[in-house]
Write a protein that holds these residues in place. Sequence first.
Motif, short mmCIF file in Angstrom:
data_model
loop_
_atom_site.label_atom_id
_atom_site.label_comp_id
_atom_site.label_asym_id
_atom_site.label_seq_id
_atom_site.Cartn_x
_atom_site.Cartn_y
_atom_site.Cartn_z
N ASP A 148 0.26 -8.11 -11.62
CA ASP A 148 -0.26 -8.77 -10.43
C ASP A 148 -1.76 -8.52 -10.24
N LEU A 149 -2.48 -8.30 -11.36
CA LEU A 149 -3.94 -8.26 -11.34
C LEU A 149 -4.48 -7.11 -10.49
N GLN A 150 -3.95 -5.92 -10.68
CA GLN A 150 -4.36 -4.78 -9.87
C GLN A 150 -5.86 -4.50 -9.93
N PRO A 151 -6.56 -4.69 -11.07
CA PRO A 151 -7.99 -4.39 -11.07
C PRO A 151 -8.79 -5.24 -10.09
N LEU A 152 -8.17 -6.31 -9.56
CA LEU A 152 -8.90 -7.18 -8.66
C LEU A 152 -8.71 -6.79 -7.19
N SER A 153 -8.12 -5.63 -6.92
CA SER A 153 -7.99 -5.20 -5.53
C SER A 153 -9.36 -4.91 -4.96
N ARG A 154 -9.46 -4.92 -3.62
CA ARG A 154 -10.74 -4.73 -2.95
C ARG A 154 -11.27 -3.33 -3.23
N SER A 155 -12.59 -3.22 -3.36
CA SER A 155 -13.18 -1.92 -3.69
C SER A 155 -14.55 -1.81 -3.03
N LEU A 156 -15.06 -0.58 -2.97
CA LEU A 156 -16.40 -0.35 -2.46
C LEU A 156 -17.43 -0.90 -3.43
N GLN A 157 -18.51 -1.42 -2.87
CA GLN A 157 -19.64 -1.86 -3.68
C GLN A 157 -20.65 -0.71 -3.78
N PRO A 158 -21.56 -0.78 -4.75
CA PRO A 158 -22.56 0.29 -4.88
C PRO A 158 -23.30 0.53 -3.57
N GLY A 159 -23.41 1.79 -3.19
CA GLY A 159 -24.09 2.17 -1.96
C GLY A 159 -23.21 2.16 -0.73
N ASP A 181 -16.83 8.14 -0.72
CA ASP A 181 -17.46 7.05 -1.45
C ASP A 181 -16.66 6.69 -2.70
N ALA A 182 -15.42 7.21 -2.78
CA ALA A 182 -14.59 7.00 -3.96
C ALA A 182 -13.62 5.84 -3.82
N VAL A 199 -3.00 4.12 5.78
CA VAL A 199 -4.15 3.31 5.43
C VAL A 199 -3.95 2.63 4.08
N ASN A 200 -4.56 1.45 3.92
CA ASN A 200 -4.60 0.77 2.64
C ASN A 200 -5.82 1.21 1.84
N GLY A 201 -5.69 1.17 0.51
CA GLY A 201 -6.82 1.46 -0.34
C GLY A 201 -6.51 1.27 -1.81
N ASN A 202 -7.40 0.57 -2.52
CA ASN A 202 -7.27 0.39 -3.97
C ASN A 202 -5.92 -0.22 -4.35
N GLY A 203 -5.40 -1.12 -3.51
CA GLY A 203 -4.13 -1.77 -3.81
C GLY A 203 -2.92 -0.92 -3.54
N LEU A 204 -3.11 0.25 -2.90
CA LEU A 204 -2.02 1.18 -2.64
C LEU A 204 -1.95 1.49 -1.16
N LEU A 205 -0.94 2.28 -0.75
CA LEU A 205 -0.80 2.72 0.63
C LEU A 205 -0.86 4.24 0.67
N PHE A 206 -1.60 4.78 1.65
CA PHE A 206 -1.80 6.22 1.75
C PHE A 206 -1.49 6.69 3.16
N THR A 207 -1.29 8.00 3.29
CA THR A 207 -1.23 8.64 4.60
C THR A 207 -2.39 9.64 4.70
N LEU A 208 -2.89 9.81 5.92
CA LEU A 208 -3.95 10.77 6.21
C LEU A 208 -3.48 11.67 7.34
N ARG A 428 -16.94 0.63 6.73
CA ARG A 428 -17.07 0.76 5.29
C ARG A 428 -18.36 1.46 4.86
N LEU A 429 -19.35 1.49 5.71
CA LEU A 429 -20.67 1.84 5.24
C LEU A 429 -21.18 3.13 5.85
N ASP A 430 -22.11 3.74 5.16
CA ASP A 430 -22.75 4.96 5.62
C ASP A 430 -24.25 4.81 5.38
N PRO A 431 -25.11 4.88 6.43
CA PRO A 431 -24.73 5.22 7.80
C PRO A 431 -24.06 4.07 8.53
#
Length: 455
Positions: A148-159, A181-182, A199-208, A428-431
């Motif tokens: 299902d095209l996992q490499p195309l999941s949403r990701s952070l851009q440089p910076g 920033d990972a 939370v969602n991230g990198n095509g997966l589901l996480f807990t914090l 998404r961004l810092d600052p």
Amino acid sequence: MPEEPDFERFGHADAWRLGRALVEQCQAENLPVTITITLGEQRVFHAALPGTSADNDDWAMRKIRVVRRFDRSSHEVGETYAAAGPERFYAAFGLPATDYAATGGAVPIRVRGTQVGVLAISGLSSFDDHERARQTLQVAASPSATEDLQPLSRSLQPGQRTQIWLGGPDLDAPQLIFGTDAILLEAPNWTFDGTTLVVNGNGLLFTLDLADPSGGPREIPYVDLPTLNNDHVLDPDGEHVYLSAMDTHIYRGALTGGAVERVSPEDNSWHFLHGISPDGQRLAYVQLDGPGEPGRLAIRHPDGSVSLVDVGPGHLDGPEWSPDGQWIYLNTETFTHVAGHAQLARVRDADGRVERLVVSDTGGLVPAPVPRRGPCHLSRLSGRHPGPSRRPRRGGTRRVDERLVDSTAALPALRRSGDAERQQLVARLDPVRLRRLPGRLRGALRPHGLRPVEA
């Protein structure tokens, strides 16, 4: 035959995911490109980014015709037959220059060696058009990619950097609880005991874990779950979660992981989850019937049947039920002629009657639930016309304003803590520039850029 990306399968849903991922990539780089994907003779995806024109549409289709005729990339055909001059190419094959373009940018989409479609890009140099199309397909078809095209999941851009904040009317200032920033983390939801964020991230589901957020997000281990997009909704039973996946379907699984169940129908449409009824029996999601088609409000019933609710011709997003189940809140472009300038509205669950709630000069309103009757929580991007894409330019920042405004019916408690006093913010961004949340506002719409609809 040249070495080209080869898929095990590639259909309409794959074209949609691939096209969306490529659009986001090009938007992040501010590239003036037109992107077209065809399957057979049908154009199944098309997007024109700022800086393009109708000429780019024409160039893309001329390149696609070359790929269809020669079963090679338009770049390779140009290098092989038109290097000495395009006139000789057109004369040798008897092709009209108005219909064919032997220049880079169109690459065949192959399934087990057979051409089933074409990806075409126009707007850059011939070589750059070709390389971007080729590399996009290469990544999507690589052995490291899931079906299902996992490499195309949403990701952070440089910076860019993910930050998760807690804020609320009883806090002196928003509190930063986690940053990285990972990975791009999105759509934080409280568990009902108020101890954990999902939370969602990198095509997966996480807990914090809020007791120790420094430990970072922990993946929920699901079995055979396709790559996720950026949203999920907790089941009112407190033990399960509904998930929107990149294969355009909706799934249900336990918060502890394990096997999942697909709950959306096979109806050749795309399904993007947003809300669940207070009794947990029905789902409200956005149904898309194809690229460029407006989203429609769909309700899935306990027996698996689906009904569509007519809320006007404009695209809609974010449907959420009120706690009493009488209303569904959403944003919609039905009341505006500016794309992406969505306005807040609600739909009576019993009869589908639509009411516009506020008028905003900026748009981008998103209803978010609170666990008690009273103010309705809205998120709004700053700026006059945020548009349908909210991704900042590379290295830039966008401010997200959070408001509490009066509504005549409250929203469900799916994204707030159990004590009802804390709210989570994600940036998404810092600052990150966050305007301090005001106190408990009752009817104070106008000072915050909002005004009630005139009766």
